[in-house]
Write a protein that holds these residues in place. Structure first.
Motif, mmCIF file in Angstrom:
data_model
loop_
_atom_site.group_PDB
_atom_site.id
_atom_site.type_symbol
_atom_site.label_atom_id
_atom_site.label_comp_id
_atom_site.label_asym_id
_atom_site.label_seq_id
_atom_site.Cartn_x
_atom_site.Cartn_y
_atom_site.Cartn_z
ATOM 1 N N ALA A 229 0.831 -1.210 0.000
ATOM 2 C CA ALA A 229 0.000 0.000 0.000
ATOM 3 C C ALA A 229 0.863 1.257 0.000
ATOM 4 C CB ALA A 229 -0.933 -0.015 1.211
ATOM 5 N N ILE A 230 1.887 1.265 0.852
ATOM 6 C CA ILE A 230 2.788 2.428 0.893
ATOM 7 C C ILE A 230 3.485 2.606 -0.454
ATOM 8 C CG2 ILE A 230 4.890 3.349 1.957
ATOM 9 C CD1 ILE A 230 3.973 1.890 4.554
ATOM 10 N N GLY A 231 3.900 1.482 -1.059
ATOM 11 C CA GLY A 231 4.532 1.552 -2.373
ATOM 12 C C GLY A 231 3.611 2.117 -3.433
ATOM 13 N N ILE A 232 2.332 1.747 -3.374
ATOM 14 C CA ILE A 232 1.358 2.282 -4.333
ATOM 15 C C ILE A 232 1.223 3.785 -4.159
ATOM 16 C CG2 ILE A 232 -1.071 2.261 -5.024
ATOM 17 C CD1 ILE A 232 -1.107 -0.730 -4.142
ATOM 18 N N PHE A 233 1.103 4.239 -2.914
ATOM 19 C CA PHE A 233 0.997 5.681 -2.644
ATOM 20 C C PHE A 233 2.220 6.430 -3.181
ATOM 21 C CE2 PHE A 233 -2.079 4.634 0.844
ATOM 22 C CZ PHE A 233 -3.104 5.471 0.419
ATOM 23 N N ILE A 234 3.416 5.928 -2.857
ATOM 24 C CA ILE A 234 4.641 6.650 -3.219
ATOM 25 C C ILE A 234 4.872 6.613 -4.727
ATOM 26 C CG2 ILE A 234 7.161 6.623 -2.988
ATOM 27 C CD1 ILE A 234 6.786 5.749 -0.094
ATOM 28 N N ALA A 235 4.714 5.441 -5.348
ATOM 29 C CA ALA A 235 4.944 5.339 -6.794
ATOM 30 C C ALA A 235 3.958 6.198 -7.571
ATOM 31 C CB ALA A 235 4.848 3.883 -7.235
ATOM 32 N N SER A 236 2.702 6.214 -7.146
ATOM 33 C CA SER A 236 1.711 7.048 -7.819
ATOM 34 C C SER A 236 2.047 8.526 -7.658
ATOM 35 C CB SER A 236 0.315 6.758 -7.261
ATOM 36 O OG SER A 236 -0.054 5.411 -7.489
ATOM 37 N N SER A 237 2.508 8.905 -6.478
ATOM 38 C CA SER A 237 2.892 10.300 -6.248
ATOM 39 C C SER A 237 4.093 10.683 -7.104
ATOM 40 C CB SER A 237 3.209 10.520 -4.763
ATOM 41 O OG SER A 237 2.085 10.220 -3.963
ATOM 42 N N LEU A 238 5.068 9.779 -7.230
ATOM 43 C CA LEU A 238 6.232 10.059 -8.077
ATOM 44 C C LEU A 238 5.828 10.163 -9.542
ATOM 45 C CD1 LEU A 238 8.885 7.731 -6.393
ATOM 46 C CD2 LEU A 238 8.886 10.230 -6.410
ATOM 47 N N ALA A 239 4.835 9.387 -9.965
ATOM 48 C CA ALA A 239 4.356 9.492 -11.348
ATOM 49 C C ALA A 239 3.805 10.876 -11.633
ATOM 50 C CB ALA A 239 3.295 8.427 -11.613
ATOM 51 N N LEU A 240 3.198 11.496 -10.615
ATOM 52 C CA LEU A 240 2.645 12.843 -10.786
ATOM 53 C C LEU A 240 3.723 13.875 -11.098
ATOM 54 C CD1 LEU A 240 -0.043 13.194 -7.963
ATOM 55 C CD2 LEU A 240 -0.423 13.489 -10.419
ATOM 56 N N ALA A 241 4.947 13.613 -10.667
ATOM 57 C CA ALA A 241 6.029 14.593 -10.824
ATOM 58 C C ALA A 241 6.723 14.500 -12.172
ATOM 59 C CB ALA A 241 7.045 14.417 -9.699
ATOM 60 N N LYS B 174 8.731 7.652 -18.502
ATOM 61 C CA LYS B 174 9.115 7.674 -17.087
ATOM 62 C C LYS B 174 7.876 7.624 -16.203
ATOM 63 C CE LYS B 174 12.738 8.086 -14.325
ATOM 64 N NZ LYS B 174 13.676 9.191 -14.505
ATOM 65 N N MET B 175 6.835 8.330 -16.607
ATOM 66 C CA MET B 175 5.574 8.266 -15.873
ATOM 67 C C MET B 175 5.029 6.841 -15.848
ATOM 68 S SD MET B 175 1.943 10.024 -16.870
ATOM 69 C CE MET B 175 1.432 8.603 -17.850
ATOM 70 N N LEU B 176 5.075 6.173 -16.984
ATOM 71 C CA LEU B 176 4.570 4.805 -17.058
ATOM 72 C C LEU B 176 5.353 3.861 -16.160
ATOM 73 C CD1 LEU B 176 3.867 4.318 -20.886
ATOM 74 C CD2 LEU B 176 2.206 4.715 -19.061
ATOM 75 N N THR B 177 6.662 4.099 -16.010
ATOM 76 C CA THR B 177 7.469 3.195 -15.173
ATOM 77 C C THR B 177 7.017 3.253 -13.718
ATOM 78 O OG1 THR B 177 9.202 4.853 -14.764
ATOM 79 C CG2 THR B 177 9.456 3.435 -16.694
ATOM 80 N N TYR B 178 6.671 4.435 -13.230
ATOM 81 C CA TYR B 178 6.195 4.523 -11.848
ATOM 82 C C TYR B 178 4.802 3.931 -11.709
ATOM 83 C CZ TYR B 178 10.249 7.225 -10.480
ATOM 84 O OH TYR B 178 11.532 7.606 -10.204
ATOM 85 N N ILE B 179 4.002 4.016 -12.758
ATOM 86 C CA ILE B 179 2.710 3.332 -12.736
ATOM 87 C C ILE B 179 2.925 1.821 -12.661
ATOM 88 C CG2 ILE B 179 0.641 2.831 -14.102
ATOM 89 C CD1 ILE B 179 0.701 5.702 -15.083
ATOM 90 N N VAL B 180 3.933 1.308 -13.383
ATOM 91 C CA VAL B 180 4.260 -0.122 -13.323
ATOM 92 C C VAL B 180 4.624 -0.524 -11.896
ATOM 93 C CG1 VAL B 180 5.939 -1.866 -14.039
ATOM 94 C CG2 VAL B 180 4.935 -0.344 -15.742
#
Length: 496
Positions: free
Chosen positions: A289-301, A307-313
């Motif tokens: 869950a924490i990983g989902i929150f952080i990766a999704s937040s990093l995708a926003l940046a 690069k956005m898609l990699t954080y979604i992955v």
């Protein structure tokens, strides 16, 4: 006789074609992509015959070299491995369809080197879906890793450095896997998964069994890019050549999640993983869950599409790993369905990235200006892929997310449920931002002096597989019920 050897044929076809491709060299570059597709077409046909057969008749065992298990290497084709075999071979076939054009443009004269590694990688992935041997699992994972390192390093700019970072993390993961395999061999005297699963229950109280399990899980999580072991993935997938990323992004992490399921349910048991150590599943679900929150937040940046898609992955990996450890049928069904759906969604969106890079030279957000007019077919497929990644019905992504949310609620893991909802909302923001740029910005740039639209679609070899994948996302979404009841539920029944 032919049907009995289908598991071997599915792996051997791309492996033997890799030799042929390398022998052809740069002199027959135009022949290489069609030959690669022929070999993968054979693998896909083998998988398509195997899936209904094992659903009807039960698992199929294939012994390599005539050596019977537990001493010989065994390939096991049960409903779950047959589903994964079909998924890997079909995705690889579609990815290869598109790879020829981008590889010819990005690395002229080196097509034979690229496709030789590419086909060996696919052969390794196919073998991983069927292996019944723990050491063979380690060997095949290393074959896929080593070929991936080379394929990523063939890119430009920061690709070699990204590949080197992947090598470091991949080697650490391989060490954990080998140590776990070695512990199991010392404890049981066997490498066969079913044989180990038969012997291990008598040893469950020992520290060595728990150590082996921990080593295997950490090794798999590094290969899966499970948070916080994900640091190698964003740069590796971003800077890889387009022909590489359209294959590894949809498949590598999904096959690794499948292997985690296989290790838990075949080598160990759900009772050992989930019952004897009750705190561990909670910790892993929280980490997911924490990983989902952080990766999704990093995708926003991000301001670069790949690069956005990699954080979604990375966030999607959290979806699937967390679901497996929720310990209920709804969540496990959702995890397997999401493996299928996410492979198709990721393939679709990386094919979009490949088409945009081919035409625009890069795929930063500003490169999407006016693309709904200039590349209408590409952007139509992008819209379907984006809607599926967000989870909008009737696309495939909605149905697997529904199962995951139901599984999280049933397990009482509301942090995980909140992470799924948060990630979907972030995906909506991300993709609608690109839709806005592509539809409203740069509209005048898409017109010539006479006011006519300037069409600039990528070559058909890039657009056609993209459209096929977009259609598949809708078809799989509309067929989610039969897929779950007719394939996934029986597959999980055999797994138990």
């Amino acid at each position: 006789m032919i049907s009995a050897n289908l598991p071997a044929y599915s792996v051997a076809a791309p492996l033997l074609m890799a030799v042929v491709v390398n022998l052809l060299g740069g002199r027959r570059a135009a022949l290489i992509p069609p030959l690669a597709m022929v070999s993968l077409g054979i693998s896909t046909l083998c998988a398509a015959f195997l899936l209904p057969r094992v659903l009807r008749d039960g698992p199929l065992s294939y012994t390599m070299g005539g050596w019977e298990p537990p001493w010989g290497i065994e390939l096991i084709v049960d409903p779950l491995s047959a589903l994964m075999l079909l998924l890997v071979s079909a995705v690889a076939l579609v990815a290869t369809w598109s790879a020829g054009a981008s590889v010819a443009k990005d690395m002229p004269g080196r097509e034979h080197h690229f496709f030789a590694l590419y086909l060996i990688l696919i052969s390794g992935l196919l073998a991983l879906t069927m292996t019944g041997d723990t050491f063979n699992l380690y060997v095949m994972l290393e074959i896929t890793a080593i070929t991936t390192y080379g394929l990523i390093a063939m890119g430009r700019e920061r690709a070699p450095l990204a590949s080197f970072n992947y090598i470091i993390m991949g080697t650490i993961g391989a060490c954990f896997l080998l140590l776990g395999t070695g512990y199991l061999y010392i404890l049981t005297g066997s490498l066969n998964m079913v044989d180990i699963g038969r012997i291990l229950p008598e040893l469950y109280g020992g520290a060595a069994v728990a150590t082996a399990f921990a080593f295997l899980m950490v090794g798999i999580w590094i290969k899966t890019a499970f948070f916080p072991l994900h640091s190698w993935l964003p740069n590796a997938y971003t800077y890889a050549p387009s022909g590489t990323s359209v294959l590894i992004a949809p498949l590598m992490t999904k096959v690794s999640v499948y292997l985690m399921i296989r290790l838990i349910y075949t080598v160990y048991s759900p009772e050992y993983a989930f019952v004897l150590h009750p705190a561990v599943p909670h910790l892993i679900v929280w980490a997911a869950a924490i990983g989902i929150f952080i990766a999704s937040s990093l995708a926003l940046a991000q301001v670069e599409f790949k690069k956005m898609l990699t954080y979604i992955v990375v966030a999607e990996v959290g979806y699937m790993v967390g679901a497996v450890w929720l310990i209920n049928e709804q969540a496990l069904t959702g995890a397997v369905l999401h493996i299928v759906n996410d492979a198709l969604m990721t393939l679709c969106l990386f094919l979009v990235a490949s088409a945009v890079v081919y035409q625009q030279g890069s795929c930063r957000f500003e490169d999407f200006r006016g693309l709904y007019r200039r590349m209408p077919w590409t952007m139509a497929a992008f819209t379907v892929g984006a809607f599926s990644m967000i989870g909008i019905p009737p696309t495939a992504g909605f149905f697997s997310k529904w199962y995951l949310i139901l599984g999280g609620i049933e397990a009482g893991q509301y942090l995980y449920v909140a992470a799924l909802v948060f990630s979907s909302l972030v995906n909506a923001i991300l993709f609608f931002r690109i839709i806005e740029i592509a539809f409203f910005d740069g509209a005048d740039q898409a017109l010539d002096a006479n006011g006519r639209v300037i069409r600039a679609e990528a070559p058909g070899a890039l657009v056609q597989p993209l459209l096929l994948t977009a259609v598949a996302l809708i078809v799989v979404g509309l067929s989610a019920g039969p897929l779950v009841s007719g394939v996934i539920v029986p597959a999980l029944a055999w797994l138990h």
